[in-house]
Design a protein around this motif. Structure first.
Motif, PDB file in Angstrom:
ATOM      1  N   PHE A  26       5.688   6.537  -1.630  1.00 40.65           N
ATOM      2  CA  PHE A  26       5.657   6.383  -3.076  1.00 40.65           C
ATOM      3  C   PHE A  26       6.453   5.278  -3.415  1.00 40.65           C
ATOM      4  N   VAL A  27       5.981   4.860  -4.585  1.00 44.55           N
ATOM      5  CA  VAL A  27       7.016   3.644  -5.153  1.00 44.55           C
ATOM      6  C   VAL A  27       6.878   3.691  -6.775  1.00 44.55           C
ATOM      7  N   ILE A  28       8.216   3.704  -7.451  1.00 55.58           N
ATOM      8  CA  ILE A  28       8.064   3.606  -8.870  1.00 55.58           C
ATOM      9  C   ILE A  28       8.493   2.322  -9.327  1.00 55.58           C
ATOM     10  N   LEU A  29       7.548   1.986 -10.303  1.00 57.63           N
ATOM     11  CA  LEU A  29       7.745   0.437 -10.932  1.00 57.63           C
ATOM     12  C   LEU A  29       7.972   0.672 -12.369  1.00 57.63           C
ATOM     13  N   ARG A  35       0.942  -1.132  -0.083  1.00 57.00           N
ATOM     14  CA  ARG A  35       0.114  -0.120  -0.001  1.00 57.00           C
ATOM     15  C   ARG A  35       0.820   1.325  -0.002  1.00 57.00           C
ATOM     16  N   PHE A  36       0.517   2.247  -1.009  1.00 60.25           N
ATOM     17  CA  PHE A  36       1.143   3.378  -1.004  1.00 60.25           C
ATOM     18  C   PHE A  36       0.271   4.502  -1.228  1.00 60.25           C
ATOM     19  N   GLY A  37       0.890   5.724  -0.858  1.00 53.19           N
ATOM     20  CA  GLY A  37      -0.095   6.759  -1.304  1.00 53.19           C
ATOM     21  C   GLY A  37      -0.099   7.219  -2.889  1.00 53.19           C
ATOM     22  N   THR A  38       1.129   6.770  -3.334  1.00 51.94           N
ATOM     23  CA  THR A  38       1.103   7.308  -4.671  1.00 51.94           C
ATOM     24  C   THR A  38       2.090   6.085  -5.374  1.00 51.94           C
ATOM     25  N   VAL A  39       1.677   5.570  -6.593  1.00 48.50           N
ATOM     26  CA  VAL A  39       2.466   4.685  -7.402  1.00 48.50           C
ATOM     27  C   VAL A  39       2.540   5.485  -8.899  1.00 48.50           C
ATOM     28  N   VAL A  40       3.875   5.338  -9.027  1.00 48.20           N
ATOM     29  CA  VAL A  40       4.451   5.931 -10.200  1.00 48.20           C
ATOM     30  C   VAL A  40       4.782   4.669 -11.341  1.00 48.20           C
TER      31      VAL A  40
END
Length: 364
Positions: free
Chosen positions: A29-32, A3-8
């Motif tokens: 956040f996380v960057i995929l 769970r993240f506030g923002t997924v990039v």
């Protein structure tokens, strides 16, 4: 479940610029990134690719690119990898997004490495990933080798015989000039115009700041001049930047009109000329975005509906790095920073309003 506030989605230059600003604001956040390494989107382009921008304009915010001239493909890829490491951005490589949907818990991002939940999703990749070819390409003789500019790497891929490059913009002229060193080369397509000076000369270096200013601040969707320029470029592409007609003539590249069909398995021009002895066709005919992983009602005519990167009718879904998202510069390295900061303001406003309430776009 992560769970993240923002997924990039996307760890190229757009995703990293967004990550830089999210990190500075202390966001969760996380960057995929689907490729094995950050920067692979550049490393998979053709070997001789060289950017048009000198170091100042090829750098992302906060960290200059460590080169002395316009960077090469590999230099740009390595710089992006260094950038992510320098700012300790939370990039997860080798994670391919397969579906984005929405339920009562927020956005559900499905990948080949598990699922992620997010309050917001920023799509920062996939803008130029689907090769565009004319429908008649399938009618060519199977003996003719076909490549798209996205698949081209080096002249070793050419078959014996004439190389026909279809599309006379920047990538097409790059490939035609390279092909002409070892093969008879034909270049088909409308000439898009050219920058009047050598961009690698001192005159060109003086002109770059002016052009960048115009592309970022004058040719925007906010100005009549910008809207007219964007409409023209969307239909016909941008001018030749480094290459010139004189370069093509000096290299012996023969220029043709449009390729409009196939006769007996051979490509034909608009005036009916059948081109024989063609061993390789390189389609430099553009590419389309791949947002097929979005299982959300945000498409119209095959394109996502948005206003300056804010998805229409889908609060919390945003885009960065789209062609002409706000300005001519939006999809370039120099245009990303402003657009990312704009999206960050919207994210903060969404958090204050609550994700379920409609978004009113801040037009500042």
């Amino acid at each position: 479940m992560n769970r993240f506030g923002t997924v990039v989605i996307g760890g190229g230059q757009a995703g990293l610029v967004m990550g830089y600003h999210l990190r500075r604001r202390g966001e969760d956040f996380v960057i995929l990134e689907g490729h094995p390494r950050v920067g692979d989107s550049w490393r998979r382009r053709y070997d001789s690719l060289r950017l048009f921008s000198p170091p100042r304009y090829a750098s992302l915010p906060g960290l200059p690119i460590p080169v002395d001239d316009c960077p090469t493909r590999d230099e740009m890829g390595d710089y992006l990898e260094q950038y992510a490491a320098h700012f300790e951005l939370p990039v997860r490589t080798g994670v391919l997004v397969t579906r984005v949907s929405r339920d009562a818990e927020g956005f559900r991002v499905e990948t080949d490495d598990g699922e992620f939940l997010a309050d917001q999703v920023i799509v920062a990749g996939g803008s130029h990933t689907v090769p565009r070819r004319p429908a008649f390409a399938s009618e060519l003789d199977p003996a003719i080798r076909q490549l798209h500019s996205l698949e081209y790497r080096s002249p070793e891929q050419f078959a014996d015989g004439t190389v026909l490059v279809v599309g006379a913009a920047n990538s097409g002229t790059d490939i035609a000039l390279e092909a002409a060193k070892t093969h008879r080369t034909l270049l088909a397509g409308r000439h898009p115009g050219q920058v009047p000076v050598d961009i690698d000369s001192w005159r060109g270096h003086l002109m770059v700041p002016v052009v960048m200013f115009v592309f970022r601040h004058v040719l925007t969707r906010r100005t009549p001049l910008g809207r007219n320029a964007i409409a023209a470029m969307e239909g016909h592409g941008v001018n030749l930047v480094r290459n010139k007609l004189a370069h093509l003539e000096a290299a012996g590249v023969q220029q043709l009109g449009r390729i409009e069909g196939v006769r007996d398995g051979q490509p034909t021009t608009a005036d009916g000329e059948v081109l024989t002895d063609v061993g390789t066709v390189v389609w430099c005919t553009g590419s389309d975005p791949d947002h097929s992983f979005l299982d959300l009602p945000v498409f119209e005519g095959g394109r996502v509906r948005h206003e300056r990167g804010i998805a229409t009718g889908e609060p919390g879904l945003m885009f960065l790095g789209l062609d002409f998202q706000f300005a001519v510069a939006s999809a370039t390295i120099q245009g990303l920073d402003r657009d990312a900061r704009y999206l960050l303001r919207q994210l903060r406003q969404n958090a204050l309003r609550g994700a379920s309430r409609p978004v009113t776009v801040d037009r500042r």
